[in-house]
Design an enzyme around this catalytic site. Structure first.
Site, PDB file in Angstrom:
ATOM      1  N   ARG A  29       0.638  -1.407   0.025  1.00 56.94           N
ATOM      2  CA  ARG A  29      -0.198  -0.057   0.000  1.00 56.94           C
ATOM      3  C   ARG A  29       0.789   1.336  -0.035  1.00 56.94           C
ATOM      4  O   ARG A  29       0.262   2.345  -0.152  1.00 56.94           O
ATOM      5  CB  ARG A  29      -0.835  -0.048   1.066  1.00 56.94           C
ATOM      6  CG  ARG A  29      -2.094  -0.839   1.064  1.00 56.94           C
ATOM      7  CD  ARG A  29      -2.930  -1.281   2.174  1.00 56.94           C
ATOM      8  NE  ARG A  29      -1.912  -2.167   3.088  1.00 56.94           N
ATOM      9  CZ  ARG A  29      -2.278  -2.299   4.287  1.00 56.94           C
ATOM     10  NH1 ARG A  29      -3.377  -2.211   4.918  1.00 56.94           N
ATOM     11  NH2 ARG A  29      -1.221  -3.163   5.109  1.00 56.94           N
ATOM     12  N   ARG A  38      -5.083  -2.483  -6.764  1.00 53.50           N
ATOM     13  CA  ARG A  38      -6.009  -3.289  -5.620  1.00 53.50           C
ATOM     14  C   ARG A  38      -7.351  -2.674  -5.883  1.00 53.50           C
ATOM     15  O   ARG A  38      -8.420  -3.418  -5.623  1.00 53.50           O
ATOM     16  CB  ARG A  38      -5.488  -2.928  -4.362  1.00 53.50           C
ATOM     17  CG  ARG A  38      -6.051  -3.456  -3.030  1.00 53.50           C
ATOM     18  CD  ARG A  38      -5.542  -3.195  -1.927  1.00 53.50           C
ATOM     19  NE  ARG A  38      -6.050  -3.771  -0.656  1.00 53.50           N
ATOM     20  CZ  ARG A  38      -7.134  -3.157  -0.300  1.00 53.50           C
ATOM     21  NH1 ARG A  38      -7.527  -2.197  -0.723  1.00 53.50           N
ATOM     22  NH2 ARG A  38      -7.538  -3.695   0.846  1.00 53.50           N
ATOM     23  N   ASP A  75      -0.871 -14.329  -0.200  1.00 52.60           N
ATOM     24  CA  ASP A  75      -0.874 -14.221   1.571  1.00 52.60           C
ATOM     25  C   ASP A  75      -0.658 -15.568   2.068  1.00 52.60           C
ATOM     26  O   ASP A  75      -1.352 -16.621   1.646  1.00 52.60           O
ATOM     27  CB  ASP A  75      -2.061 -13.602   1.906  1.00 52.60           C
ATOM     28  CG  ASP A  75      -1.910 -13.032   3.254  1.00 52.60           C
ATOM     29  OD1 ASP A  75      -1.212 -11.830   3.173  1.00 52.60           O
ATOM     30  OD2 ASP A  75      -2.619 -13.815   4.119  1.00 52.60           O
TER      31      ASP A  75
HETATM   32  O1  CP3 Z   1       5.938  -9.445   0.521  1.00 54.76           O
HETATM   33  C1  CP3 Z   1       5.172  -9.454  -0.319  1.00 54.76           C
HETATM   34  O2  CP3 Z   1       5.196  -8.168  -0.987  1.00 54.76           O
HETATM   35  C2  CP3 Z   1       4.331 -10.688  -0.779  1.00 54.76           C
HETATM   36  C3  CP3 Z   1       3.050 -10.652  -0.662  1.00 54.76           C
HETATM   37  C4  CP3 Z   1       2.602 -10.868   0.863  1.00 54.76           C
HETATM   38  C5  CP3 Z   1       1.690 -10.356   1.530  1.00 54.76           C
HETATM   39  N1  CP3 Z   1       1.466 -11.011   2.931  1.00 54.76           N
HETATM   40  C6  CP3 Z   1       0.691  -9.313   0.836  1.00 54.76           C
HETATM   41  C7  CP3 Z   1      -0.336  -8.628   1.684  1.00 54.76           C
HETATM   42  C8  CP3 Z   1       3.338 -11.844   2.134  1.00 54.76           C
HETATM   43  C9  CP3 Z   1       4.678 -12.457   1.750  1.00 54.76           C
HETATM   44  C10 CP3 Z   1       2.516 -11.854   2.924  1.00 54.76           C
HETATM   45  C11 CP3 Z   1       2.755 -12.791   4.219  1.00 54.76           C
HETATM   46  C12 CP3 Z   1       2.145 -12.585   5.441  1.00 54.76           C
HETATM   47  N2  CP3 Z   1       0.637 -12.325   5.560  1.00 54.76           N
HETATM   48  C13 CP3 Z   1       2.180 -12.670   6.960  1.00 54.76           C
HETATM   49  C14 CP3 Z   1       3.740 -13.116   7.227  1.00 54.76           C
HETATM   50  C15 CP3 Z   1       4.741 -11.708   7.053  1.00 54.76           C
HETATM   51  C16 CP3 Z   1       4.405 -10.720   8.089  1.00 54.76           C
HETATM   52  O3  CP3 Z   1       4.094  -9.656   7.704  1.00 54.76           O
HETATM   53  O4  CP3 Z   1       4.627 -11.293   9.331  1.00 54.76           O
HETATM   54  C17 CP3 Z   1       1.490 -12.485   7.510  1.00 54.76           C
HETATM   55  C18 CP3 Z   1       1.305 -12.731   9.412  1.00 54.76           C
HETATM   56  C19 CP3 Z   1       0.247 -12.293   6.905  1.00 54.76           C
HETATM   57  C20 CP3 Z   1      -1.239 -12.284   7.304  1.00 54.76           C
HETATM   58  C21 CP3 Z   1      -1.560 -10.872   6.875  1.00 54.76           C
HETATM   59  N3  CP3 Z   1      -2.204 -10.454   5.712  1.00 54.76           N
HETATM   60  C22 CP3 Z   1      -2.119  -9.760   7.775  1.00 54.76           C
HETATM   61  C23 CP3 Z   1      -1.888  -9.962   9.273  1.00 54.76           C
HETATM   62  C24 CP3 Z   1      -2.511  -8.662   6.861  1.00 54.76           C
HETATM   63  C25 CP3 Z   1      -3.239  -7.581   7.483  1.00 54.76           C
HETATM   64  C26 CP3 Z   1      -2.238  -6.515   7.942  1.00 54.76           C
HETATM   65  C27 CP3 Z   1      -2.026  -5.593   6.815  1.00 54.76           C
HETATM   66  O5  CP3 Z   1      -0.764  -5.225   6.614  1.00 54.76           O
HETATM   67  O6  CP3 Z   1      -2.686  -5.058   6.303  1.00 54.76           O
HETATM   68  C28 CP3 Z   1      -2.454  -9.207   5.481  1.00 54.76           C
HETATM   69  C29 CP3 Z   1      -2.883  -8.326   4.448  1.00 54.76           C
HETATM   70  C30 CP3 Z   1      -1.859  -8.302   3.446  1.00 54.76           C
HETATM   71  N4  CP3 Z   1      -1.100  -9.099   2.892  1.00 54.76           N
HETATM   72  C31 CP3 Z   1      -1.625  -6.940   2.639  1.00 54.76           C
HETATM   73  C32 CP3 Z   1      -0.697  -7.442   1.771  1.00 54.76           C
HETATM   74  C33 CP3 Z   1       0.081  -6.461   0.568  1.00 54.76           C
HETATM   75  C34 CP3 Z   1      -2.266  -5.560   2.737  1.00 54.76           C
HETATM   76  C35 CP3 Z   1      -3.509  -5.854   2.350  1.00 54.76           C
HETATM   77  C36 CP3 Z   1      -4.215  -4.729   1.440  1.00 54.76           C
HETATM   78  O7  CP3 Z   1      -3.906  -4.459   0.432  1.00 54.76           O
HETATM   79  O8  CP3 Z   1      -5.270  -4.119   2.201  1.00 54.76           O
END
Ligand code: CP3
Length: 347
Positions: A29, A38, A75
């Site tokens: 984001r 998105r 994700d």
């Molecule tokens: O790194 C990258 O660019 C690859 C894509 C990726 C995402 N999530 C995209 C994402 C990867 C590798 C993840 C891993 C992930 N997802 C983890 C492990 C790594 C870490 O950050 O500790 C975890 C715990 C998640 C679970 C998850 N997904 C949560 C808790 C959330 C919400 C929190 C947030 O940041 O909004 C997500 C959403 C998420 N996954 C987003 C992205 C780009 C944001 C979503 C959006 O566009 O609104």
């Protein structure tokens, strides 16, 4: 054949004059072009499951910054959904899932090998990326580690201390162990399919490994990683694997040797000099700039970036953040970080 892409060379143990660079959550984001795609997809999960758009957001940071690696856009919570859990995202709050708190809840889940139909679009994204990435850019696949994914499945959401998962581990160890086993099997299948589709390395994200201590760390973070890595190595012997037992502290020591990982990713709760001494002695490390520098920038970013490159210059190193970049980061600070890494002299 010896690899030519810098990321794969570092993973093979080579010490390079400039470390390869990529960033956790590099498609995200903080980038206006991500927000636009998105919006076009409608919501986050639709973006994950639409291969053309997921490939597009994966490529955006490569085009803008020339990172040395792209990470598949998906994700870690798609696996629970593929296993039959309900999953949705609440804007501004995060993920929500149906919960696993009893043998009855667990019994409703599918088997670890039954995930592929649901995850077909993700494999298609990998295939598109394998075609479209610049020839010097490595493609990273990923999955969440069983413990971290289980913490979300048990609680039905993110939690500050993973208390519901710790409670299930203590009160219903049979259900807890069965869930970790199922996730271990599903993760092997998922990562193996990503590799078959074209991922050149895979990363296992154990974001909540730090809340496991002592024997629990060994049983629920280290042992599943060892089983996943062992099975992937027997199916795909030449594919390197990155493990990220985040905030493991002393648990980082010997983790690569004990699990068979080719690289250990380090968060920024430990110093680069400590990690160089205690972790890099076993092979490649990745990390570990605090992601807050991507918000604040300036001389502190430059100084800390240089210090990390120099601390790790004696062994194989991949430059990365200690955790994902946050939505309030300034895209110009990312450019400054990359410029600084590439200009830092290692002697
Ligand atoms: O790194 C990258 O660019 C690859 C894509 C990726 C995402 N999530 C995209 C994402 C990867 C590798 C993840 C891993 C992930 N997802 C983890 C492990 C790594 C870490 O950050 O500790 C975890 C715990 C998640 C679970 C998850 N997904 C949560 C808790 C959330 C919400 C929190 C947030 O940041 O909004 C997500 C959403 C998420 N996954 C987003 C992205 C780009 C944001 C979503 C959006 O566009 O609104």
């Amino acid at each position: 054949m010896a690899p030519t892409k810098t990321l794969l060379r570092a993973l093979a143990g080579e010490i390079l004059p400039t470390p390869p660079i990529w960033m956790m959550r590099q498609a995200g984001r903080y980038l206006p072009e991500y927000r636009a795609t998105r919006a076009q997809a409608g919501d986050f999960l639709s973006l994950c499951y639409t291969p053309d758009l997921a490939a597009e957001v994966t490529l955006q940071p490569i085009r803008r910054y020339g990172f040395d690696a792209a990470i598949l856009f998906a994700d870690i919570l798609l696996i629970p959904q593929a296993l039959g859990a309900d999953l949705w995202f609440v804007t501004g709050e995060g993920p929500r899932l149906s919960t696993i708190q009893s043998a009855g809840d667990f019994a409703k889940l599918k088997g670890g090998a039954d995930i592929h139909d649901h995850l077909g679009p993700i494999y298609e994204t990998v295939r598109i990326l394998a075609q479209e990435l610049p020839k010097e850019t490595a493609l990273i696949g990923f999955a969440g580690a069983p413990w971290t994914v289980a913490t979300y499945m048990i609680a039905g959401q993110g939690t500050p201390d993973q208390a519901p998962a710790h409670t299930l581990m203590t009160e219903h160890p049979d259900v807890f162990d069965a869930l970790i086993d199922l996730l271990t099997e599903a993760t092997i299948e998922y990562l193996s399919a990503q590799i078959t589709a074209g991922a050149e390395t895979v990363k296992l994200f154990d974001s909540w490994a730090g809340s496991l201590k002592g024997d629990a760390f060994t049983r629920h973070a280290l042992a599943p990683a060892k089983r996943i890595i062992g099975e992937l190595k027997s199916r795909h012997p030449d594919v390197p694997i990155i493990a990220f037992p985040r905030e493991a502290g002393d648990g980082y020591i010997g983790f690569a040797r004990a699990t068979g990982a080719d690289c250990v990713a380090i968060d920024n709760s430990v110093s680069a000099t400590w990690a160089a001494k205690h972790v890099q002695s076993d092979g490649c490390v990745q990390g570990n700039l605090a992601s807050s520098h991507m918000v604040t920038g300036g001389q502190a970013l430059v100084d800390e970036t240089r210090a990390i490159v120099q601390a790790f210059q004696g062994g194989p190193h991949i430059f990365n953040l200690g955790h994902g970049i946050t939505p309030d980061a300034d895209p110009d600070n990312v450019a400054l970080m990359i410029e600084t890494v590439r200009a830092t002299e290692t002697v």
